[in-house]
Design an enzyme around this catalytic site. Structure first.
Site, PDB file in Angstrom:
ATOM      1  N   HIS A  45       3.339   0.354  -5.604  1.00 11.36           N
ATOM      2  CA  HIS A  45       3.863   0.327  -6.879  1.00 11.36           C
ATOM      3  C   HIS A  45       4.030  -0.519  -8.115  1.00 11.36           C
ATOM      4  CE1 HIS A  45       8.515  -2.052  -7.854  1.00 11.36           C
ATOM      5  NE2 HIS A  45       7.709  -1.115  -8.591  1.00 11.36           N
ATOM      6  N   GLU A  72       5.058   4.257  -6.834  1.00 14.09           N
ATOM      7  CA  GLU A  72       6.738   4.160  -7.307  1.00 14.09           C
ATOM      8  C   GLU A  72       6.759   3.516  -8.624  1.00 14.09           C
ATOM      9  OE1 GLU A  72       8.034   2.643  -3.269  1.00 14.09           O
ATOM     10  OE2 GLU A  72       7.227   1.043  -3.990  1.00 14.09           O
ATOM     11  N   HIS A 189      12.309   0.388   3.186  1.00 10.24           N
ATOM     12  CA  HIS A 189      12.314  -1.150   3.019  1.00 10.24           C
ATOM     13  C   HIS A 189      12.326  -1.720   4.020  1.00 10.24           C
ATOM     14  CE1 HIS A 189      12.358  -4.204  -0.609  1.00 10.24           C
ATOM     15  NE2 HIS A 189      13.720  -4.397   0.282  1.00 10.24           N
TER      16      HIS A 189
END
Length: 238
Positions: A45, A72, A189
């Site tokens: 990310h 991400e 997640h």
């Protein structure tokens, strides 16, 4: 063996490195260890505040990885330009708040729908697949379909924090709806060995993204052993 793919998020290897502003642990070396122990793709990310992964990390990973890179990003013009230059296999669009410790929930696709139309079209024009990180919500999936997203990633954080049948049912129904809409369904997640084993059993989920837990396990058992064990956990759900 399970057909569930395992994406390993290595953001917090960069967190550890950046704590002392040094060049170790080497993010490329860790990524290679992950792949050698079962990671099917690597996820990072690139946040706007660059709190862990840096631009150079992304370019180096793209040039060295033998498996797909899943990048991400927030849906901003800056990140779009970087993604086009890097050309990862897939871009996953996530919501982002500077003050959050980690991504707190899924995209509200409807609130930025018009903006996402051209954003996604641009990524597709460079042969970059697009994933939308969303809550397990039917309306969000329908919007993803209208945007021609290749995949959605269902946010499993609420289930991981409160493992009720109600939260699991939302994920099951969302994954089934993805199947009917012909959208590839991923999930991630907050997953650990136990919750990943449960989510891996959900029909039509084809990939799991797991990061923080695996990096924490690596402190005790090593990154290779931790990833290998996770791969076995999700494989045993067949």
């Amino acid at each position: 063996m399970s057909s569930i793919a395992l994406g390993v998020n290595i953001d917090h290897i960069a967190t550890l490195r950046n704590a002392r502003n040094v060049d170790y642990p080497c993010i490329i070396e860790v990524a290679n260890i992950a792949v050698n122990n079962g990671a099917d793709f690597i996820t990072v990310h690139l946040r706007e505040d660059r709190r862990h992964i840096m631009d150079d990390d992304v370019f180096r990973l793209k040039s060295s990885l033998k498996v797909p890179l899943n990048l991400e990003i927030a849906a901003t013009d800056e990140m779009l330009s970087i993604a086009i230059e890097v050309k990862p296999k897939c871009v996953c669009l996530v919501p982002e708040k500077r003050q959050e410790l980690t991504t707190e929930g899924g995209l509200d696709v409807g609130s930025i729908f018009s903006y996402l139309v051209s954003f996604i079209e641009k990524l597709h024009s460079y042969d970059i697949d697009v994933t939308l990180f969303i809550e397990p919500d039917i309306s969000q999936i329908d919007l993803a379909k209208k945007l021609h997203a290749n995949n959605v990633e269902l946010h499993t954080g609420k289930y991981c924090n409160n493992a009720t049948q109600n939260e699991l049912s939302k994920i099951i129904k969302a994954a089934e709806h993805c199947h009917h809409q012909n959208i590839t369904c991923h999930a991630g997640h907050g997953l650990n060995y136990q919750s990943a084993a449960t989510i891996a059993k959900v029909p039509y989920i084809s990939a799991l993204n797991i990061g923080h837990f695996l990096i924490c396990e690596a402190v005790l058992h090593g990154i290779g052993k931790s990833i290998y064990k996770m791969k076995q956990v999700i494989a045993s759900t067949d």
